[in-house]
Design a protein around this motif. Structure first.
Motif, PDB file in Angstrom:
ATOM      1  N   ASP A  30       0.800  -1.225   0.000  1.00 14.92           N
ATOM      2  CA  ASP A  30       0.000   0.000   0.000  1.00 14.92           C
ATOM      3  C   ASP A  30       0.832   1.273   0.000  1.00 14.92           C
ATOM      4  OD1 ASP A  30       0.987  -0.351   2.564  1.00 14.92           O
ATOM      5  OD2 ASP A  30      -0.826   0.360   3.564  1.00 14.92           O
ATOM      6  N   LYS A  31       2.161   1.156  -0.125  1.00 16.00           N
ATOM      7  CA  LYS A  31       3.023   2.324   0.024  1.00 16.00           C
ATOM      8  C   LYS A  31       3.896   2.567  -1.209  1.00 16.00           C
ATOM      9  CE  LYS A  31       3.518   2.376   5.079  1.00 16.00           C
ATOM     10  NZ  LYS A  31       2.545   1.321   5.359  1.00 16.00           N
ATOM     11  N   ARG A 144     -10.682   6.125   0.001  1.00 15.82           N
ATOM     12  CA  ARG A 144     -10.226   6.504   1.339  1.00 15.82           C
ATOM     13  C   ARG A 144     -11.212   7.560   1.836  1.00 15.82           C
ATOM     14  NH1 ARG A 144      -5.394   5.637   3.582  1.00 15.82           N
ATOM     15  NH2 ARG A 144      -4.414   5.265   1.540  1.00 15.82           N
ATOM     16  N   GLU A 184      -8.876   0.312   7.595  1.00 12.97           N
ATOM     17  CA  GLU A 184      -7.761   0.639   6.703  1.00 12.97           C
ATOM     18  C   GLU A 184      -7.978   1.944   5.939  1.00 12.97           C
ATOM     19  OE1 GLU A 184      -5.281  -1.305   2.937  1.00 12.97           O
ATOM     20  OE2 GLU A 184      -7.180  -2.180   3.584  1.00 12.97           O
ATOM     21  N   ARG A 363       0.747  10.976   5.571  1.00 14.94           N
ATOM     22  CA  ARG A 363       0.371   9.730   4.906  1.00 14.94           C
ATOM     23  C   ARG A 363      -0.098   9.933   3.470  1.00 14.94           C
ATOM     24  NH1 ARG A 363      -3.894   6.911   6.744  1.00 14.94           N
ATOM     25  NH2 ARG A 363      -2.889   4.887   6.396  1.00 14.94           N
ATOM     26  N   LYS A 371       4.893   7.127   1.905  1.00 16.71           N
ATOM     27  CA  LYS A 371       3.494   7.532   1.985  1.00 16.71           C
ATOM     28  C   LYS A 371       2.592   6.494   1.317  1.00 16.71           C
ATOM     29  CE  LYS A 371       3.570  12.492   2.680  1.00 16.71           C
ATOM     30  NZ  LYS A 371       2.911  13.760   2.301  1.00 16.71           N
ATOM     31  N   GLN A 372       1.314   6.599   1.613  1.00 19.62           N
ATOM     32  CA  GLN A 372       0.333   5.733   0.988  1.00 19.62           C
ATOM     33  C   GLN A 372       0.338   5.946  -0.531  1.00 19.62           C
ATOM     34  OE1 GLN A 372      -2.512   3.538   2.620  1.00 19.62           O
ATOM     35  NE2 GLN A 372      -0.491   3.334   3.557  1.00 19.62           N
ATOM     36  N   ASP A 374      -1.537   6.589  -3.006  1.00 19.78           N
ATOM     37  CA  ASP A 374      -2.753   7.202  -3.544  1.00 19.78           C
ATOM     38  C   ASP A 374      -2.306   8.103  -4.693  1.00 19.78           C
ATOM     39  OD1 ASP A 374      -3.837   6.002  -1.317  1.00 19.78           O
ATOM     40  OD2 ASP A 374      -4.843   7.796  -0.571  1.00 19.78           O
ATOM     41  N   ALA A 410      -4.215   3.334  -1.890  1.00 20.99           N
ATOM     42  CA  ALA A 410      -3.500   2.407  -1.017  1.00 20.99           C
ATOM     43  C   ALA A 410      -2.922   1.222  -1.797  1.00 20.99           C
ATOM     44  CB  ALA A 410      -4.404   1.916   0.114  1.00 20.99           C
TER      45      ALA A 410
END
Length: 450
Positions: A30-31, A144, A184, A363, A371-372, A374, A410
């Motif tokens: 997820d990162k 998210r 999550e 995040r 970081k995530q 996204d 994510a």
């Protein structure tokens, strides 16, 4: 361990790395685990992204997603009409299933438009079942989400207290925190009335609750005469203001108040298009900029306008430039020598500042290692995008929904090559249409062609 290597995009990080004309991004689970001009990652799923601009996932900092089934219905209403026809009218006939389908389709549309984080400011939730239905929809969508638990605003019935005299239901908020906080992709916060729309006793109760629970408290400010004009003074005297408080709109605040709130670290979310449409007043973007602060942006109401957050960035940018240009001409009797607000600032409003408002900038909100993951891929080789001279300008000023190629939340693709993944839209759209028709007809309204 799942690894995805996105190769060859123009990467706008909105972080320390700046803009990279051609770079690879490695996502592990997820990162984001690496950003570099060239990455070798044997065994990773390879995504060729030449011809694309990558940006951080957009953060929609304020939206009443429960109104998705009423799209366009309020397009000609002022704020006063909206209060009466929506909150005291249409909102009263919503059942949990109406909140569910509206929130689900609304969240899916946000993903489709490049939003990876949605602040769902839910204030038509008269029962726990309504809250659970809305949250279930957010979880189902895969976006998210920050669920801001609010309260309905109907006209009081005989013998009932008006909504502005009723403290926020802490027990229900605590139930939601216990049931859902820490999921999550979901966090729970509070959408309270604030001193503009409540009595002083209610405002004190709600702000004490926010501080005790350690969550973000968001409130509307503006739209008519305040119910408790001295409320902000009392709240500050009680030590209840700080980074955990988010003000939406911000109209009717004096310059001194705005300065003080900025000094206290409070955040501000602007909904420029709706504020101009419904009569709130000019967005406070420029007033914040003069104090060294920046707003986050929200779509606010799909019952009034579309859900594309990049459009909101353009609207806020254009309006502030217009105000600044007009002010300059009054003083100097000439066109300003240069623009006062850059496109990079506007992109920051829908990425960095939205993350900051949620206390999540560590995040989300930028593209950086750790970081995530996204992120959004925008087709920059499309007809309406070429040639690209400045990628930030292109993203903010040229991009439409048609150019949003891929969206990752994510580390999971939610949209690829222009299509949402893992969702069959037809039955959901049919359910949304049925819900909208039921809500409108429940009040005896007749909408031509509906």
């Amino acid at each position: 361990m799942n690894r995805t290597l996105i190769r060859g995009a123009t990467v706008i990080t909105m972080d320390a790395l700046g803009d990279l004309p051609c770079a690879d991004v490695l996502v592990t689970d997820d990162k984001i685990t690496q950003i570099a001009p060239k990455i070798h990652a044997d065994g990773a799923l390879l995504i060729e992204a030449s011809g694309c601009i990558m940006i951080p996932g957009l953060v929609n900092a304020h939206m009443h997603t429960w109104q998705t089934a009423l799209r366009g219905l309020a397009a000609n209403w002022t704020l006063l009409e909206y209060f009466q026809k929506m909150h005291a009218g249409l909102a009263t006939v919503f059942e949990p299933e109406d909140l569910h389908i509206a929130t689900l389709v609304g969240a899916l549309n946000q993903l489709n438009c490049g939003t990876t984080t949605l602040v769902d400011w839910c204030h038509n939730n008269k029962t726990p079942a309504h809250n659970d239905a809305a949250i279930a929809a957010l979880l189902e969508s895969g976006i998210r989400a920050a669920f801001f638990h609010g309260t309905p605003k109907p006209d009081p019935k005989p013998g009932e207290q008006p909504f502005w005299a009723v403290p926020h239901p802490r027990t229900e908020l605590e139930r939601l925190l216990k049931s859902y906080q820490g999921r999550e992709l979901l966090n729970v916060h509070a959408a309270v009335l604030g001193p503009h729309y409540s009595t002083l006793d209610v405002a004190l109760h709600d702000f004490q609750m926010i501080k005790a629970l350690g969550i973000v408290g968001s409130l509307h400010q503006g739209g008519g005469v305040a119910r408790t004009p001295e409320g902000w003074i009392q709240l500050e005297a009680a030590g209840l203001l700080g980074e955990q408080i988010n003000i939406v709109h911000g109209h009717a605040l004096s310059d001194a108040q705005l300065q003080r709130f900025c000094d206290l670290g409070m955040s501000f979310s602007v909904a420029a298009e709706n504020e101009m449409t419904q009569g709130h007043g000019y967005p406070i973007t420029g007033r914040l900029r003069r104090l060294g602060k920046a707003p986050s942006l929200g779509v606010d109401l799909e019952s009034v306008m579309g859900g594309d957050l990049l459009t909101q960035a353009r609207m806020a940018l254009g309006m502030q430039r217009s105000l600044d240009n007009f002010e300059y001409r009054l003083v100097h009797d000439s066109i300003p020598p240069t623009s006062t607000v850059s496109t990079r600032e506007a992109l920051q409003w829908v990425t960095v500042e939205g993350a900051r408002m949620l206390g999540q900038l560590h995040r989300i909100g930028t593209l950086a290692v750790g970081k995530q993951a996204d992120l959004v891929l925008i087709r920059s080789d499309d007809l309406n995008m070429q040639p690209v001279h400045d990628p930030v300008n292109t993203v903010v000023m040229q991009t439409t929904l048609a150019n949003i190629d891929s969206v990752m939340v994510a580390g999971r693709w939610k949209k690829r090559q222009g299509r949402l993944l893992d969702v069959v839209l037809a039955p959901k759209l049919a359910a949304l249409q049925a819900s909208g028709k039921k809500i409108v007809s429940g009040l005896g309204w007749v909408v031509p062609g509906f």
